[in-house]
Design a protein around this motif. Structure first.
Motif, PDB file in Angstrom:
ATOM      1  N   ALA A   2      13.680  -1.308  -8.476  1.00  8.00           N
ATOM      2  CA  ALA A   2      12.339  -1.857  -8.605  1.00  8.00           C
ATOM      3  C   ALA A   2      12.033  -2.814  -7.447  1.00  8.00           C
ATOM      4  CB  ALA A   2      12.187  -2.576  -9.945  1.00  8.00           C
ATOM      5  N   GLY A   3      13.065  -3.471  -6.958  1.00  2.00           N
ATOM      6  CA  GLY A   3      12.866  -4.379  -5.822  1.00  2.00           C
ATOM      7  C   GLY A   3      12.480  -3.626  -4.558  1.00  2.00           C
ATOM      8  N   ILE A   4      13.082  -2.453  -4.349  1.00  6.54           N
ATOM      9  CA  ILE A   4      12.758  -1.642  -3.172  1.00  6.54           C
ATOM     10  C   ILE A   4      11.321  -1.133  -3.270  1.00  6.54           C
ATOM     11  CG2 ILE A   4      13.300   0.500  -1.976  1.00  6.54           C
ATOM     12  CD1 ILE A   4      16.225   0.050  -2.709  1.00  6.54           C
ATOM     13  N   VAL A   5      10.916  -0.686  -4.462  1.00  4.97           N
ATOM     14  CA  VAL A   5       9.550  -0.200  -4.663  1.00  4.97           C
ATOM     15  C   VAL A   5       8.556  -1.328  -4.427  1.00  4.97           C
ATOM     16  CG1 VAL A   5       7.945   0.722  -6.375  1.00  4.97           C
ATOM     17  CG2 VAL A   5      10.263   1.646  -6.221  1.00  4.97           C
ATOM     18  N   LEU A   6       8.855  -2.506  -4.949  1.00  2.00           N
ATOM     19  CA  LEU A   6       7.975  -3.657  -4.752  1.00  2.00           C
ATOM     20  C   LEU A   6       7.908  -4.049  -3.272  1.00  2.00           C
ATOM     21  CD1 LEU A   6       6.238  -5.738  -6.204  1.00  2.00           C
ATOM     22  CD2 LEU A   6       8.262  -7.176  -6.392  1.00  2.00           C
ATOM     23  N   TYR A   7       9.038  -3.986  -2.581  1.00  2.00           N
ATOM     24  CA  TYR A   7       9.081  -4.308  -1.154  1.00  2.00           C
ATOM     25  C   TYR A   7       8.236  -3.324  -0.345  1.00  2.00           C
ATOM     26  CZ  TYR A   7      10.940  -4.948   3.550  1.00  2.00           C
ATOM     27  OH  TYR A   7      11.066  -5.144   4.894  1.00  2.00           O
ATOM     28  N   VAL A   8       8.351  -2.033  -0.637  1.00  2.00           N
ATOM     29  CA  VAL A   8       7.576  -1.026   0.078  1.00  2.00           C
ATOM     30  C   VAL A   8       6.087  -1.192  -0.209  1.00  2.00           C
ATOM     31  CG1 VAL A   8       7.124   1.458   0.240  1.00  2.00           C
ATOM     32  CG2 VAL A   8       9.465   0.612   0.257  1.00  2.00           C
ATOM     33  N   ALA A   9       5.717  -1.468  -1.452  1.00  2.00           N
ATOM     34  CA  ALA A   9       4.309  -1.682  -1.799  1.00  2.00           C
ATOM     35  C   ALA A   9       3.763  -2.913  -1.076  1.00  2.00           C
ATOM     36  CB  ALA A   9       4.157  -1.833  -3.308  1.00  2.00           C
ATOM     37  N   LEU A  10       4.547  -3.969  -0.990  1.00  2.00           N
ATOM     38  CA  LEU A  10       4.123  -5.171  -0.281  1.00  2.00           C
ATOM     39  C   LEU A  10       3.977  -4.902   1.210  1.00  2.00           C
ATOM     40  CD1 LEU A  10       3.564  -8.227  -0.538  1.00  2.00           C
ATOM     41  CD2 LEU A  10       5.981  -8.601  -0.065  1.00  2.00           C
ATOM     42  N   LEU A  11       4.886  -4.128   1.768  1.00  2.00           N
ATOM     43  CA  LEU A  11       4.816  -3.779   3.185  1.00  2.00           C
ATOM     44  C   LEU A  11       3.579  -2.928   3.486  1.00  2.00           C
ATOM     45  CD1 LEU A  11       6.660  -4.381   5.589  1.00  2.00           C
ATOM     46  CD2 LEU A  11       7.720  -2.172   5.239  1.00  2.00           C
ATOM     47  N   LEU A  12       3.282  -1.960   2.623  1.00  2.00           N
ATOM     48  CA  LEU A  12       2.081  -1.133   2.811  1.00  2.00           C
ATOM     49  C   LEU A  12       0.810  -1.969   2.696  1.00  2.00           C
ATOM     50  CD1 LEU A  12       3.058   2.097   0.872  1.00  2.00           C
ATOM     51  CD2 LEU A  12       2.802   1.832   3.334  1.00  2.00           C
ATOM     52  N   ALA A  13       0.783  -2.904   1.764  1.00  2.00           N
ATOM     53  CA  ALA A  13      -0.385  -3.774   1.623  1.00  2.00           C
ATOM     54  C   ALA A  13      -0.559  -4.657   2.857  1.00  2.00           C
ATOM     55  CB  ALA A  13      -0.247  -4.629   0.369  1.00  2.00           C
ATOM     56  N   LEU A  14       0.548  -5.129   3.413  1.00  2.00           N
ATOM     57  CA  LEU A  14       0.477  -5.956   4.619  1.00  2.00           C
ATOM     58  C   LEU A  14      -0.062  -5.165   5.798  1.00  2.00           C
ATOM     59  CD1 LEU A  14       1.154  -8.669   5.999  1.00  2.00           C
ATOM     60  CD2 LEU A  14       3.393  -7.709   6.519  1.00  2.00           C
ATOM     61  N   PHE A  15       0.437  -3.929   5.988  1.00  2.00           N
ATOM     62  CA  PHE A  15      -0.072  -3.104   7.077  1.00  2.00           C
ATOM     63  C   PHE A  15      -1.540  -2.757   6.886  1.00  2.00           C
ATOM     64  CE2 PHE A  15       4.413  -1.989   8.162  1.00  2.00           C
ATOM     65  CZ  PHE A  15       4.350  -2.389   9.472  1.00  2.00           C
ATOM     66  N   ASP A  16      -1.944  -2.498   5.642  1.00  2.00           N
ATOM     67  CA  ASP A  16      -3.344  -2.206   5.368  1.00  2.00           C
ATOM     68  C   ASP A  16      -4.214  -3.417   5.706  1.00  2.00           C
ATOM     69  OD1 ASP A  16      -5.509  -0.636   4.347  1.00  2.00           O
ATOM     70  OD2 ASP A  16      -5.462  -1.908   2.557  1.00  2.00           O
ATOM     71  N   TRP A  17      -3.753  -4.607   5.359  1.00  2.00           N
ATOM     72  CA  TRP A  17      -4.513  -5.817   5.638  1.00  2.00           C
ATOM     73  C   TRP A  17      -4.603  -6.089   7.142  1.00  2.00           C
ATOM     74  CZ3 TRP A  17      -2.692 -10.712   7.460  1.00  2.00           C
ATOM     75  CH2 TRP A  17      -3.637 -11.719   7.403  1.00  2.00           C
ATOM     76  N   LEU A  18      -3.537  -5.784   7.870  1.00  2.00           N
ATOM     77  CA  LEU A  18      -3.542  -6.030   9.304  1.00  2.00           C
ATOM     78  C   LEU A  18      -4.358  -4.990  10.068  1.00  2.00           C
ATOM     79  CD1 LEU A  18       0.166  -7.041   9.925  1.00  2.00           C
ATOM     80  CD2 LEU A  18      -1.837  -8.516  10.035  1.00  2.00           C
ATOM     81  N   LEU A  19      -4.346  -3.745   9.618  1.00  2.00           N
ATOM     82  CA  LEU A  19      -4.984  -2.668  10.364  1.00  2.00           C
ATOM     83  C   LEU A  19      -6.437  -2.424   9.965  1.00  2.00           C
ATOM     84  CD1 LEU A  19      -2.107  -0.068  10.557  1.00  2.00           C
ATOM     85  CD2 LEU A  19      -2.899  -1.613  12.332  1.00  2.00           C
ATOM     86  N   GLN A  20      -6.893  -3.024   8.874  1.00  2.00           N
ATOM     87  CA  GLN A  20      -8.254  -2.760   8.419  1.00  2.00           C
ATOM     88  C   GLN A  20      -9.319  -3.150   9.449  1.00  2.00           C
ATOM     89  OE1 GLN A  20      -9.111  -4.469   4.649  1.00  2.00           O
ATOM     90  NE2 GLN A  20     -10.768  -3.045   4.231  1.00  2.00           N
ATOM     91  N   PRO A  21      -9.266  -4.304  10.118  1.00  2.00           N
ATOM     92  CA  PRO A  21     -10.274  -4.583  11.148  1.00  2.00           C
ATOM     93  C   PRO A  21     -10.255  -3.584  12.295  1.00  2.00           C
ATOM     94  CG  PRO A  21      -9.110  -6.586  10.561  1.00  2.00           C
ATOM     95  CD  PRO A  21      -8.397  -5.454   9.893  1.00  2.00           C
ATOM     96  N   LEU A  22      -9.065  -3.136  12.691  1.00  2.00           N
ATOM     97  CA  LEU A  22      -8.963  -2.149  13.765  1.00  2.00           C
ATOM     98  C   LEU A  22      -9.591  -0.820  13.348  1.00  2.00           C
ATOM     99  CD1 LEU A  22      -7.814  -1.360  16.551  1.00  2.00           C
ATOM    100  CD2 LEU A  22      -5.740  -0.671  15.343  1.00  2.00           C
ATOM    101  N   ILE A  23      -9.372  -0.416  12.107  1.00  2.00           N
ATOM    102  CA  ILE A  23      -9.943   0.845  11.623  1.00  2.00           C
ATOM    103  C   ILE A  23     -11.461   0.753  11.591  1.00  2.00           C
ATOM    104  CG2 ILE A  23     -10.133   2.315   9.576  1.00  2.00           C
ATOM    105  CD1 ILE A  23      -7.144   1.694   9.080  1.00  2.00           C
ATOM    106  N   PHE A  24     -12.013  -0.359  11.139  1.00  2.00           N
ATOM    107  CA  PHE A  24     -13.476  -0.518  11.120  1.00  2.00           C
ATOM    108  C   PHE A  24     -14.043  -0.508  12.535  1.00  2.00           C
ATOM    109  CE2 PHE A  24     -13.273  -2.726   6.802  1.00  2.00           C
ATOM    110  CZ  PHE A  24     -13.580  -1.553   6.147  1.00  2.00           C
TER     111      PHE A  24
END
Length: 58
Positions: A2-24
């Motif tokens: 469960a820790g690995i799943v939570l870590y991957v979900a957190l990592l994906l959310a971080l990348f989404d937050w960082l890349l969203q201005p670039l995508i727009f």
């Protein structure tokens, strides 16, 4: 596990937050007006960059 799943979900959310201005920004670049101008600019660039033919006596 469960820790690995939570870590991957957190990592994906971080990348989404960082890349969203670039995508727009990139979506704003590829508007219909720009897509109509791109072929014309490409033709002008190709004509300007080809070597010029030299006449006699040059």
């Amino acid at each position: 596990m469960a820790g690995i799943v939570l870590y991957v979900a957190l990592l994906l959310a971080l990348f989404d937050w960082l890349l969203q201005p670039l995508i727009f920004f990139l979506q704003g670049l590829f508007t219909l007006k720009l897509l109509l101008w791109l072929p014309l600019l490409l033709v002008i660039w190709l004509l300007a960059s080809r070597p010029q033919a030299r006449g006699p006596g040059s």
